[in-house]
Design an enzyme around this catalytic site. Structure first.
Site, PDB file in Angstrom:
ATOM      1  CD  GLU A   1      -3.030  -0.998   2.363  1.00  0.00           C
ATOM      2  OE1 GLU A   1      -2.784  -0.689   3.438  1.00  0.00           O
ATOM      3  OE2 GLU A   1      -3.953  -1.846   1.932  1.00  0.00           O
TER       4      GLU A   1
ATOM      5  CD  GLU B   1      -3.396  -5.169   2.474  1.00  0.00           C
ATOM      6  OE1 GLU B   1      -4.255  -4.643   3.024  1.00  0.00           O
ATOM      7  OE2 GLU B   1      -2.509  -4.905   2.165  1.00  0.00           O
TER       8      GLU B   1
END
Length: 172
Positions: A47, A156
């Site tokens: 991320e 995710e």
């Protein structure tokens, strides 16, 4: 939200940090190769749409873009993958928490590509609590596919299946 430099690398200069990232990535993958293990893919950070290895690799510093430094660090990691034993065949993923946002995804990827970052797969996080609806995700994936033509994966996610969402989460 926290992508600080590891404590062992905290006092390194930017150029030494770049080299350390390259050497570390290559060394770990060579250890795998020596044990006849090959990852299906390598994700260079988790991320990382706000950058990684802060403060050097922050995407934005003091309100100004810092993608050149960020992309250079990522290129060091990718180089470590590519130059490891068998690494030329291992796909490299860039992972952003921008699953429901075309605009955020575009800014992130265009800013890195501007500085010559090469990678194989776009990885997205998608949490409806923060990233919008499934329709937003679908629209973003279609946009990314048309704009960049690379493999795209949702890497995710979670979804509130039952019960009341937490106060901080407003599902749409």
């Amino acid at each position: 939200g926290n992508q600080q430099v590891p404590a062992a690398w905290n006092s390194l200069s930017y150029s030494t940090l770049q080299d350390s990232l390259y050497q570390y990535t290559k060394r770990v993958l060579n250890i795998f190769a020596a044990k006849d293990l090959s990852p299906d893919m390598v994700q260079t950070g988790n991320e990382i749409n706000n950058g990684f290895l802060w403060p050097h690799g922050q995407a934005w510093k003091s309100g100004k873009p810092n993608y050149n430094s960020f992309a250079s660090l990522l290129k060091s990691a990718v180089k470590g993958v590519r130059e490891s034993t068998g690494g030329s065949t291992i796909p490299v993923m860039i992972h952003a928490a921008t699953g429901g946002s075309k605009n955020d995804s575009r800014i992130f990827l265009d800013s890195l590509l501007k500085y010559g970052l090469e990678f194989d797969v776009i990885g997205l996080s998608f949490y409806p609590c923060w990233h919008g609806t499934l329709a937003d995700l679908e629209e973003n994936i279609q946009f990314l596919n048309q704009q960049y033509g690379q493999a795209i994966m949702v890497v995710e996610t979670s979804y509130q299946a039952e019960g009341t969402p937490p106060d901080y989460c407003v599902l749409t």
